[in-house]
Every structure is written in C-alpha cells, then in structure tokens.
Scaffold this active site. Structure first.
Site, PDB file in Angstrom:
ATOM      1  N   ASN A  75       0.915  -1.272   0.021  1.00 38.38           N
ATOM      2  CA  ASN A  75       0.065  -0.117   0.048  1.00 38.38           C
ATOM      3  C   ASN A  75       0.762   1.149  -0.078  1.00 38.38           C
ATOM      4  O   ASN A  75       1.662   1.549   0.989  1.00 38.38           O
ATOM      5  CB  ASN A  75      -0.798  -0.090   1.348  1.00 38.38           C
ATOM      6  CG  ASN A  75      -1.818   1.379   1.413  1.00 38.38           C
ATOM      7  OD1 ASN A  75      -1.834   1.984   0.564  1.00 38.38           O
ATOM      8  ND2 ASN A  75      -2.249   1.400   2.425  1.00 38.38           N
ATOM      9  N   TRP A  76       0.740   1.874  -1.358  1.00 34.95           N
ATOM     10  CA  TRP A  76       1.858   3.216  -1.410  1.00 34.95           C
ATOM     11  C   TRP A  76       1.172   4.224  -0.619  1.00 34.95           C
ATOM     12  O   TRP A  76       2.025   5.263  -0.633  1.00 34.95           O
ATOM     13  CB  TRP A  76       2.237   3.277  -2.670  1.00 34.95           C
ATOM     14  CG  TRP A  76       3.159   2.076  -3.114  1.00 34.95           C
ATOM     15  CD1 TRP A  76       3.606   1.029  -2.505  1.00 34.95           C
ATOM     16  CD2 TRP A  76       3.629   1.697  -4.506  1.00 34.95           C
ATOM     17  NE1 TRP A  76       4.152   0.201  -3.120  1.00 34.95           N
ATOM     18  CE2 TRP A  76       4.370   0.530  -4.495  1.00 34.95           C
ATOM     19  CE3 TRP A  76       3.240   2.608  -5.854  1.00 34.95           C
ATOM     20  CZ2 TRP A  76       4.816   0.183  -5.689  1.00 34.95           C
ATOM     21  CZ3 TRP A  76       3.883   1.888  -6.954  1.00 34.95           C
ATOM     22  CH2 TRP A  76       4.675   0.910  -6.873  1.00 34.95           C
ATOM     23  N   LYS A  77      -0.057   4.239  -0.251  1.00 35.42           N
ATOM     24  CA  LYS A  77      -0.847   5.553   0.335  1.00 35.42           C
ATOM     25  C   LYS A  77      -0.506   6.505  -0.540  1.00 35.42           C
ATOM     26  O   LYS A  77      -0.535   6.738  -1.762  1.00 35.42           O
ATOM     27  CB  LYS A  77      -0.158   5.533   1.733  1.00 35.42           C
ATOM     28  CG  LYS A  77      -0.161   4.213   2.641  1.00 35.42           C
ATOM     29  CD  LYS A  77      -0.045   4.326   4.152  1.00 35.42           C
ATOM     30  CE  LYS A  77      -0.070   3.005   4.646  1.00 35.42           C
ATOM     31  NZ  LYS A  77      -0.056   3.058   6.046  1.00 35.42           N
TER      32      LYS A  77
ATOM     33  N   HIS B 218      -9.243   1.242   4.961  1.00 34.60           N
ATOM     34  CA  HIS B 218      -8.087   1.334   5.776  1.00 34.60           C
ATOM     35  C   HIS B 218      -8.329   2.106   6.818  1.00 34.60           C
ATOM     36  O   HIS B 218      -9.103   3.222   6.897  1.00 34.60           O
ATOM     37  CB  HIS B 218      -7.291   1.923   4.630  1.00 34.60           C
ATOM     38  CG  HIS B 218      -5.625   1.991   5.118  1.00 34.60           C
ATOM     39  ND1 HIS B 218      -5.197   2.732   6.023  1.00 34.60           N
ATOM     40  CD2 HIS B 218      -4.785   0.988   4.927  1.00 34.60           C
ATOM     41  CE1 HIS B 218      -3.944   2.455   6.633  1.00 34.60           C
ATOM     42  NE2 HIS B 218      -3.525   1.128   5.742  1.00 34.60           N
TER      43      HIS B 218
ATOM     44  N   GLU C  87      -6.537   4.592   7.961  1.00 38.90           N
ATOM     45  CA  GLU C  87      -6.410   6.111   7.950  1.00 38.90           C
ATOM     46  C   GLU C  87      -7.511   6.627   7.315  1.00 38.90           C
ATOM     47  O   GLU C  87      -7.917   7.818   7.729  1.00 38.90           O
ATOM     48  CB  GLU C  87      -5.268   6.143   6.941  1.00 38.90           C
ATOM     49  CG  GLU C  87      -3.720   5.980   7.466  1.00 38.90           C
ATOM     50  CD  GLU C  87      -2.723   5.368   6.679  1.00 38.90           C
ATOM     51  OE1 GLU C  87      -2.855   5.363   5.526  1.00 38.90           O
ATOM     52  OE2 GLU C  87      -1.812   4.873   7.243  1.00 38.90           O
TER      53      GLU C  87
ATOM     54  N   GLU D 129      -5.269  -5.098  10.326  1.00 37.41           N
ATOM     55  CA  GLU D 129      -4.198  -4.085  10.663  1.00 37.41           C
ATOM     56  C   GLU D 129      -4.419  -3.460  11.926  1.00 37.41           C
ATOM     57  O   GLU D 129      -5.147  -2.278  11.972  1.00 37.41           O
ATOM     58  CB  GLU D 129      -3.915  -3.111   9.320  1.00 37.41           C
ATOM     59  CG  GLU D 129      -3.853  -3.636   7.946  1.00 37.41           C
ATOM     60  CD  GLU D 129      -3.350  -2.571   7.062  1.00 37.41           C
ATOM     61  OE1 GLU D 129      -2.265  -2.725   6.390  1.00 37.41           O
ATOM     62  OE2 GLU D 129      -4.088  -1.406   7.029  1.00 37.41           O
TER      63      GLU D 129
ATOM     64  N   GLY E 192       2.764   2.003  10.662  1.00 40.00           N
ATOM     65  CA  GLY E 192       3.962   2.906  10.619  1.00 40.00           C
ATOM     66  C   GLY E 192       4.488   3.602  11.871  1.00 40.00           C
ATOM     67  O   GLY E 192       5.122   4.547  12.097  1.00 40.00           O
TER      68      GLY E 192
ATOM     69  N   SER F 277       3.657  -2.453  10.106  1.00 41.18           N
ATOM     70  CA  SER F 277       5.074  -2.562  10.495  1.00 41.18           C
ATOM     71  C   SER F 277       5.659  -3.707   9.891  1.00 41.18           C
ATOM     72  O   SER F 277       6.555  -4.440  10.699  1.00 41.18           O
ATOM     73  CB  SER F 277       5.535  -2.089  11.952  1.00 41.18           C
ATOM     74  OG  SER F 277       5.163  -0.777  12.324  1.00 41.18           O
TER      75      SER F 277
ATOM     76  N   GLY G 178       3.168  -1.283   4.288  1.00 39.86           N
ATOM     77  CA  GLY G 178       3.226   0.259   3.845  1.00 39.86           C
ATOM     78  C   GLY G 178       4.591   0.720   3.689  1.00 39.86           C
ATOM     79  O   GLY G 178       5.176   0.316   2.510  1.00 39.86           O
ATOM     80  N   GLY G 179       5.336   1.084   4.513  1.00 35.69           N
ATOM     81  CA  GLY G 179       6.637   1.756   4.452  1.00 35.69           C
ATOM     82  C   GLY G 179       7.626   0.539   3.685  1.00 35.69           C
ATOM     83  O   GLY G 179       8.228   1.136   2.570  1.00 35.69           O
TER      84      GLY G 179
HETATM   85  P1  13P Z   1       3.186   0.245   7.496  1.00 39.32           P
HETATM   86  O1  13P Z   1       3.746  -1.286   6.981  1.00 39.32           O
HETATM   87  O2  13P Z   1       3.970   1.318   7.055  1.00 39.32           O
HETATM   88  O3  13P Z   1       3.072   0.028   9.023  1.00 39.32           O
HETATM   89  O4  13P Z   1       1.865   0.414   7.053  1.00 39.32           O
HETATM   90  C1  13P Z   1       0.913  -0.749   7.186  1.00 39.32           C
HETATM   91  C2  13P Z   1      -0.330  -0.415   6.435  1.00 39.32           C
HETATM   92  O5  13P Z   1      -1.235   0.504   6.791  1.00 39.32           O
HETATM   93  C3  13P Z   1      -0.672  -0.930   5.108  1.00 39.32           C
HETATM   94  O6  13P Z   1      -2.116  -0.663   4.552  1.00 39.32           O
END
Ligand code: 13P
Length: 249
Positions: free
Chosen positions: A9-11, A94, A96, A166, A172, A214, A235-236
C-alpha cells in the site's frame, strides 16, 4: 490451500518516477514468485503503473473508489473508470480513512457490496486502536467491523474478498504485533466469518487474511509461518524496491 499474498500500500507516498521505477523492478520478481503480489499506488499513478504491469502477474489495485457508476460525485473515482484501465482490485476501510476521513464500517459495507457485485476483488481492512486494545476490546471491535462491513454479502461473492487485519497501533510505528498476537486476531476473524451465516464455515476456511502493521523483510517470515496469516499488507517497506524484493524473498 490459501495462496499467500504480498501487497504494497503506497498510500499518498512516492513520486511518479519512484512509483514507475518500483513497478518496473517488481514485474520480473512477481512473475517468478509463488506469492500473489499486489500494489496499491496513488490514483494519479494508476494508469501508468497498470500499463507498466500489463502482461505480468503483478496486480495493480486502487486505494479507494466510490460505490457507483459514472455520476456526479466530486473528487471520487468510479469502478467503471478503474475497470477501463484493467484495474479490478480495490482496498476498502483502511484505518487512515476510518480515522481521518470518517469512514465507517456501514459505509464500507456499501462499497464492498457494490465492488464485489461489479466483479472487483476487495481487500477489506479491519483493526483496533491501541486504546481499544488496552481496554480489552480488540475482539469486540473486530467483531463489529466484520459484522457491519460484511453485512448482506452473499456466499457467491466471498471468493473475491480478502481481509486485512491491521492493528492501528502497529501502522507506521515500527511496533509490530507479535506473531502470536496477530495469529490470535486472524483466527478470531476467521471464526467470525464462519459465524456470519449457515454454511459460512467453508468460506471462512478459504478466505485470505493478511496482516498489516510494520511488516518488514526481517519480520515477515515468522508472521507468515502462522497458520491463519495468509500474507502481508505492507506500507513503508513496500515503498522501496529493495525492501519489497526482500519481502518476496
Ligand atoms: P506500515 O507497513 O508502514 O506500518 O503500514 C501498514 C499499512 O497501513 C498498510 O496498509
């Protein structure tokens, strides 16, 4: 046998050049991988990224869409427009979007129903906050998100549904759920899906449940070793080619 998925997920991250470069690097790695590999780039990058991935096994999905055909809905994206680009996978719920944009499980339910009926594959995200976990409410929060989010989804639609657990406190933050904590939540989610309606047991057994929060190349192996964890939503660590390739290894 549930196939494992590694999803990035590149957000709202990555420039056009960065997204293109990672996609190019992932195409050959994906073709030789035993995992299903997915990426969710920014909506602005979908057209280019999906054309770079064309003909490969790399699955390109949207981070969000609105539950309608072409219509007056300022700022949103229609699945009809996504399908035109060959994009038929979408992320829903998600944290967020729940936390900062007010999305609810009821609203997500409308999306999930619409997208599944339109033939899309949906990755539905659930997870508790740290405050909810501390109060001992992890399971009641997950139960609520599953029951409301998956309301009225008929058995024929489940084959296109993927769940992502999640925990909000692990996103993050570098604070990953232990494999035991994650497995416990995944097993609970599977059980809840099995309880949705008579005959849902087999559906629950087949549904892919991803862990997100993470995930890194150095912790993914022990997470995926757990019986109810069918992959990662990352994510990251998915936003650099090296570490994405590290996840696939
Ligand atoms: P991180 O891997 O950066 O913690 O993010 C997870 C995420 O929200 C994937 O959708």
């Amino acid at each position: 046998m549930r196939k494992k998925i590694i999803a990035g997920n590149w957000k709202m991250n990555l420039t056009f050049a960065e997204a293109s470069a990672i996609t190019k690097g992932l195409v050959s790695a994906t073709n030789s991988s035993s995992y299903e590999v997915m990426i969710f780039p920014s909506a602005l990058h979908l057209e280019t990224v999906s054309s770079l991935a064309k003909g490969s096994k790399l699955i390109v999905g949207a981070q969000n869409a609105y539950q309608s055909g072409l219509t007056a809905m300022t700022g949103e994206i229609s699945p009809t427009q996504l399908a035109e680009l060959g994009i038929t996978t979408v992320l829903v719920g998600h944290s967020e979007r729940r936390q900062f944009l007010g999305e609810t499980s009821e609203f997500d339910n409308q999306k999930i129903l619409y997208f599944l009926k339109a033939g899309f594959r949906v990755v539905y995200c659930v997870g508790e906050t740290w405050a909810e976990r501390e109060k001992g409410n992890t399971f009641s929060v997950l139960e609520d998100q599953i029951k409301k989010g998956l309301k009225d989804i008929t058995s024929d639609l489940f084959s296109k549904l993927v769940i992502a657990y999640e925990p909000v406190w692990a996103i993050g933050t570098g604070k990953v759920a232990t494999p035991v904590e994650a497995e416990e939540a995944h097993a609970f989610i599977r059980k809840e899906i099995g309880n949705l309606f008579v005959g849902a047991g087999a559906i629950a057994e087949n549904i892919q449940i991803l862990y997100g929060g993470s995930v890194k190349p150095d912790n993914i192996k022990e997470l995926l070793a757990k019986p109810n964890i069918d992959g990662g939503l990352v994510g990251g660590a998915s936003q650099k080619l090296d570490s994405f390739l590290g996840l696939l290894k």
